[in-house]
Design an enzyme around this catalytic site. Structure first.
Site, PDB file in Angstrom:
ATOM      1  NE  ARG A 221       0.300   4.744  10.697  1.00 16.56           N
ATOM      2  CZ  ARG A 221      -0.554   3.720  10.698  1.00 16.56           C
ATOM      3  NH1 ARG A 221      -0.168   2.543  10.246  1.00 16.56           N
ATOM      4  NH2 ARG A 221      -1.780   3.870  11.139  1.00 16.56           N
TER       5      ARG A 221
ATOM      6  CG  ASN B  98      -3.401   4.665   2.788  1.00 14.34           C
ATOM      7  OD1 ASN B  98      -4.306   4.945   2.003  1.00 14.34           O
ATOM      8  ND2 ASN B  98      -3.579   3.926   3.879  1.00 14.34           N
TER       9      ASN B  98
ATOM     10  CB  CYS C 111      -9.841   1.994   0.222  1.00 16.34           C
ATOM     11  SG  CYS C 111      -9.868   2.492   1.933  1.00 16.34           S
TER      12      CYS C 111
ATOM     13  CG  HIS D 143      -9.003   6.961   3.765  1.00 12.08           C
ATOM     14  ND1 HIS D 143      -7.702   6.885   4.166  1.00 12.08           N
ATOM     15  CD2 HIS D 143      -9.406   5.667   3.577  1.00 12.08           C
ATOM     16  CE1 HIS D 143      -7.322   5.603   4.225  1.00 12.08           C
ATOM     17  NE2 HIS D 143      -8.346   4.851   3.863  1.00 12.08           N
TER      18      HIS D 143
ATOM     19  CE1 TYR E 222      -8.089   7.429   7.533  1.00  8.54           C
ATOM     20  CE2 TYR E 222      -9.697   5.685   7.148  1.00  8.54           C
ATOM     21  CZ  TYR E 222      -8.388   6.086   7.385  1.00  8.54           C
ATOM     22  OH  TYR E 222      -7.387   5.160   7.474  1.00  8.54           O
TER      23      TYR E 222
HETATM   24  C1  G6P Z   1      -7.724   1.625   7.264  1.00  2.31           C
HETATM   25  C2  G6P Z   1      -7.485   2.270   5.956  1.00  2.31           C
HETATM   26  C3  G6P Z   1      -6.205   1.869   5.349  1.00  2.31           C
HETATM   27  C4  G6P Z   1      -5.096   2.068   6.337  1.00  2.31           C
HETATM   28  C5  G6P Z   1      -5.383   1.295   7.586  1.00  2.31           C
HETATM   29  C6  G6P Z   1      -4.367   1.602   8.648  1.00  2.31           C
HETATM   30  O1  G6P Z   1      -8.156   0.369   7.076  1.00  2.31           O
HETATM   31  O2  G6P Z   1      -8.513   2.044   5.057  1.00  2.31           O
HETATM   32  O3  G6P Z   1      -5.986   2.659   4.224  1.00  2.31           O
HETATM   33  O4  G6P Z   1      -3.875   1.654   5.797  1.00  2.31           O
HETATM   34  O5  G6P Z   1      -6.617   1.607   8.092  1.00  2.31           O
HETATM   35  O6  G6P Z   1      -4.394   0.591   9.592  1.00  2.31           O
HETATM   36  P1  G6P Z   1      -3.242   0.433  10.663  1.00  2.31           P
HETATM   37  O7  G6P Z   1      -3.533  -0.831  11.379  1.00  2.31           O
HETATM   38  O8  G6P Z   1      -1.958   0.437   9.903  1.00  2.31           O
HETATM   39  O9  G6P Z   1      -3.357   1.629  11.532  1.00  2.31           O
END
Ligand code: G6P
Length: 444
Positions: free
Chosen positions: A98, A152, A174, A204, A258
């Site tokens: 990531r 994701n 989601c 998103h 988003y």
């Molecule tokens: C949001 C999205 C998720 C994503 C997450 C990331 O809630 O809807 O799809 O995985 O954020 O969160 P993080 O704490 O991993 O940055």
């Protein structure tokens, strides 16, 4: 789902720090959702986390006094045998991957965005072959199971499953819609149950086309409130750059967090660059959060989901996941926003594509509620993302470099084919170990 004493649920990526959310959701609903076995599956690299989270899960069910058997395993096939529901929440390449998804595009002044941006393309290229393998295992070992995917990029992954596997019992999930609804209720100071949002779009990339309080539209009021920087409505993982009130009025639909990446690209880019220099990319922030969470999870005296989990962007997703499983199992017929085959619910999106839209949830799965169409001024962006998802999924399946270049170039965050190529080449190389379809030559 009949004839046995309770359900068998399998969670792939069971060692995720989000798992206590799921466990809490299942415990809460145990009366109507009798789970007999919950199998948490992970890979060898995730063994330690699986052990820690699994032990916490065991303590949680024990404390709650519910007879759910928790199994921890690295053997996916063994777990999948005769499952009723399979949930997927894995990350190929873990948080290190990531970090690259977020960091590399920034070098070229492009937002990485690990779901619908260039980062999302690479995440999709790594993830789709794995999810398709899981689909094949499901067909063989539990053909009647429902697959509930949170991995994701959830929209692209659902699209890929619909187009490139023979699985039909799949739902993409989601926490963004549930988060929007919660925030609207909070902003108005009312109970969530009084608020209803008409969600439609893509993962998103979902809009609240209308919003009702006790059945009366309050869209104008909500849009006005959102123009106040204090009510910016965002998620933990997205900078809450303020919306422009005039723009919100003109948009006449509630954007999700988003959407900032697409409607406020320069400000979001500046913010991502600042954050990456000062506190690290979101991947790095999450790595630290995870370290703290796993330290907490190790504590033998902990037997509930710790509130610190709410610092993650995906907080509360268990509510979405567990409600969905519950409604399918009980044929509840309630309305939930999920990712499913469009089937004409949104006129300008292909019939056979995945959309995120309010659905009636039945034992035969989600039945999308038709909205007619999206307003003309958002159709272009939504369809750009849809074209991106379809092209990216084709690249993931074929390992075709040119397809991947096409997907990168048509992404609305990427300014040109020249920059697209630079980003793609650097990212493919950086993720080489998790992209065998692009690098392993086929023996004749
Ligand atoms: C949001 C999205 C998720 C994503 C997450 C990331 O809630 O809807 O799809 O995985 O954020 O969160 P993080 O704490 O991993 O940055």
């Amino acid at each position: 789902m009949e004839g046995k004493k309770g359900l068998k649920i399998v969670t792939i990526g069971g060692g995720s720090s989000y798992t206590p959310e799921l466990i809490e959701g299942f415990i809460k609903r145990y009366g109507e959702l009798p789970i007999r076995e919950l199998w948490l599956v992970d890979i060898d690299r995730g063994k330690e986390k699986l052990e820690i989270v699994g032990n916490l899960a065991k303590r949680m069910v024990k404390k709650a006094g519910v007879p759910i058997d928790i199994h921890l395993t690295l053997n996916r096939k063994e777990a999948l045998k005769d499952a009723d529901f399979v949930t997927t929440q894995f990350r190929v390449g873990l948080l290190d991957a990531r970090k690259k998804d977020e960091e590399i595009p920034l070098k070229y002044n492009v937002i990485g965005q690990e779901t619908n941006g260039p980062g999302g393309l690479l995440k999709g290229l790594r993830t789709i072959p794995v999810i398709l393998e899981i689909c094949r295992d499901i067909e063989e070992l539990c053909p009647n199971a429902w697959l509930i995917n949170f991995t994701n990029p959830a929209g692209m992954v659902t699209e890929a499953i619909l187009r490139h596997s023979s699985i039909t019992k799949v739902v993409g999930l989601c926490n963004v819609p549930i988060g929007m609804k919660m925030k609207i209720a909070e902003m108005l100071g009312v109970e969530q149950s009084r608020v209803h949002v008409q969600f439609a779009g893509l993962n998103h990339m979902v809009f609240g086309l209308d919003v009702f309080l006790d059945g009366v539209s309050i869209k104008e009021k909500v849009l006005k409130e959102m123009g106040n920087p204090e009510n910016a409505m965002t998620m933990k993982n997205i900078a809450g750059v303020a919306w422009d009130s005039d723009f919100l009025q003109a948009l006449n639909a509630i954007p999700c967090g988003y959407h900032r990446y697409y409607y406020k690209t320069d400000e979001m880019l500046a913010e991502e660059i600042r954050a990456s220099q000062e506190e690290g990319t979101r991947a790095e922030v999450v790595k630290e959060l995870e370290k703290d969470l796993f330290e907490l999870y190790k504590d033998e005296n902990l037997s509930i989901k710790p509130p610190q989990l709410e610092k993650r962007g995906g907080a509360y997703y268990s509510d979405a996941a567990c409600s969905l499983i519950h409604s399918i199992y009980t044929d509840k017929g309630d309305i939930q926003p999920v990712n499913t085959r469009n089937n004409g619910a949104i006129a300008s999106i292909p019939y056979d594509s995945a959309v995120e839209v309010n659905c009636v949830i039945t034992k035969d799965g989600p039945k999308p509620i038709a909205v007619g169409d999206l307003p003309v001024h958002v159709r272009g962006l939504v369809n750009s993302i849809k074209s991106f998802e379809i092209t990216a999924a084709e690249a993931a399946v074929s390992g075709d470099y040119k397809k991947a270049l096409l997907a990168m170039t048509i992404n609305p965050l990427v300014p040109s084919d020249t920059i697209a190529k630079k980003i793609l080449d650097e990212m493919l190389e950086a993720h080489r170990e998790n992209l065998p379809q692009f690098f392993d030559s086929v023996e004749a």
